[in-house]
Design a protein around this motif. Structure first.
Motif, PDB file in Angstrom:
ATOM      1  N   ARG A  50       0.835  -1.213   0.000  1.00 20.04           N
ATOM      2  CA  ARG A  50       0.000   0.000   0.000  1.00 20.04           C
ATOM      3  C   ARG A  50       0.864   1.255   0.000  1.00 20.04           C
ATOM      4  O   ARG A  50       0.603   2.209  -0.737  1.00 20.04           O
ATOM      5  CB  ARG A  50      -0.931   0.007   1.219  1.00 20.04           C
ATOM      6  CG  ARG A  50      -2.061  -0.976   1.144  1.00 20.04           C
ATOM      7  CD  ARG A  50      -3.128  -0.714   2.211  1.00 20.04           C
ATOM      8  NE  ARG A  50      -2.639  -0.402   3.539  1.00 20.04           N
ATOM      9  CZ  ARG A  50      -2.381  -1.312   4.478  1.00 20.04           C
ATOM     10  NH1 ARG A  50      -2.565  -2.597   4.225  1.00 20.04           N
ATOM     11  NH2 ARG A  50      -1.954  -0.937   5.663  1.00 20.04           N
ATOM     12  N   ALA A  51       1.904   1.264   0.814  1.00 18.61           N
ATOM     13  CA  ALA A  51       2.787   2.425   0.881  1.00 18.61           C
ATOM     14  C   ALA A  51       3.558   2.603  -0.428  1.00 18.61           C
ATOM     15  O   ALA A  51       3.768   3.729  -0.888  1.00 18.61           O
ATOM     16  CB  ALA A  51       3.754   2.292   2.059  1.00 18.61           C
ATOM     17  N   ALA A  52       3.968   1.504  -1.066  1.00 15.24           N
ATOM     18  CA  ALA A  52       4.683   1.580  -2.342  1.00 15.24           C
ATOM     19  C   ALA A  52       3.783   2.182  -3.419  1.00 15.24           C
ATOM     20  O   ALA A  52       4.220   3.016  -4.222  1.00 15.24           O
ATOM     21  CB  ALA A  52       5.159   0.195  -2.771  1.00 15.24           C
ATOM     22  N   LYS A  53       2.531   1.784  -3.444  1.00 15.61           N
ATOM     23  CA  LYS A  53       1.579   2.325  -4.423  1.00 15.61           C
ATOM     24  C   LYS A  53       1.371   3.824  -4.197  1.00 15.61           C
ATOM     25  O   LYS A  53       1.352   4.608  -5.144  1.00 15.61           O
ATOM     26  CB  LYS A  53       0.255   1.570  -4.323  1.00 15.61           C
ATOM     27  CG  LYS A  53      -0.745   1.967  -5.363  1.00 15.61           C
ATOM     28  CD  LYS A  53      -1.965   1.077  -5.334  1.00 15.61           C
ATOM     29  CE  LYS A  53      -2.903   1.490  -6.453  1.00 15.61           C
ATOM     30  NZ  LYS A  53      -3.971   0.553  -6.648  1.00 15.61           N
ATOM     31  N   GLN A  54       1.218   4.216  -2.951  1.00 17.44           N
ATOM     32  CA  GLN A  54       1.031   5.624  -2.632  1.00 17.44           C
ATOM     33  C   GLN A  54       2.274   6.445  -2.995  1.00 17.44           C
ATOM     34  O   GLN A  54       2.165   7.539  -3.542  1.00 17.44           O
ATOM     35  CB  GLN A  54       0.701   5.778  -1.151  1.00 17.44           C
ATOM     36  CG  GLN A  54       0.317   7.183  -0.759  1.00 17.44           C
ATOM     37  CD  GLN A  54      -0.054   7.274   0.714  1.00 17.44           C
ATOM     38  OE1 GLN A  54       0.380   6.451   1.527  1.00 17.44           O
ATOM     39  NE2 GLN A  54      -0.834   8.269   1.057  1.00 17.44           N
TER      40      GLN A  54
END
Length: 176
Positions: A156-160
């Motif tokens: 999730r953090a990588a996508k953001q």
């Protein structure tokens, strides 16, 4: 006497309005993804980016998401005009030191991306920056559930982070 003051204020207001209109006449606002001459729009420029290889799983997740976001799912450009060199790191952290409910401890994952955006034709660095994204999670006492929760939070953090970087690049290209 009062009418003289009122007339003077009206005159000053008119002059200020005309000056503001003249100053604003030179300003231009255009949509970031506006249609323009072929090959010169921000969308076409975003699709012409070469991305540096990733160093680990999280870096690969950011890289893959950036490729998808910039090319609209078409993959990497065969004839890139720009290069994005990126270094991604992450760290995990518990928010509290004690269990809150049902043997869960709140935690967070932060993914940090440092990047340099360069025009290939002349080697000019267009932007250098560092962005970070944080995802929250609940850490379980079960080992597999904990590993899966951290991996999901990292994704999730990588996508953001990829969305933040794409926004920065699009803004940079829009100013060219």
């Amino acid at each position: 006497m009062l009418s003289n003051i009122t007339n003077n204020l009206l005159r000053v207001g008119r002059i200020a309005s005309v000056a503001a209109l003249v100053a604003l006449a030179g300003c231009q606002v255009k949509p970031l993804y506006a249609v323009s001459a072929p090959g010169t729009g921000t969308g076409q420029q975003l699709a012409a980016i070469e991305f540096s290889p990733a160093e680990d799983r999280i870096g690969q997740a950011v890289r893959n998401e950036l490729i998808f976001l910039t090319a609209g799912g078409a993959g990497e450009s065969k004839t890139p005009a720009y290069r994005l060199t990126m270094s991604v790191s992450s760290f995990r952290q518990n928010v509290l030191d004690e269990q809150v409910t049902f043997n869960l401890i709140p935690g967070r994952v932060t993914v940090i991306g440092s990047y340099t955006f360069t025009r290939i034709s002349d080697g000019k660095v267009l932007k250098t920056a560092q962005r970070r994204a944080t995802a929250l999670l609940d850490v379980s006492a079960q080992e597999f559930a904990e590993m899966r929760a951290y991996r999901d939070a990292e994704n999730r953090a990588a996508k953001q982070l990829a969305e933040f970087i794409r926004g920065d690049i699009a803004t940079t290209l829009g100013r060219q």
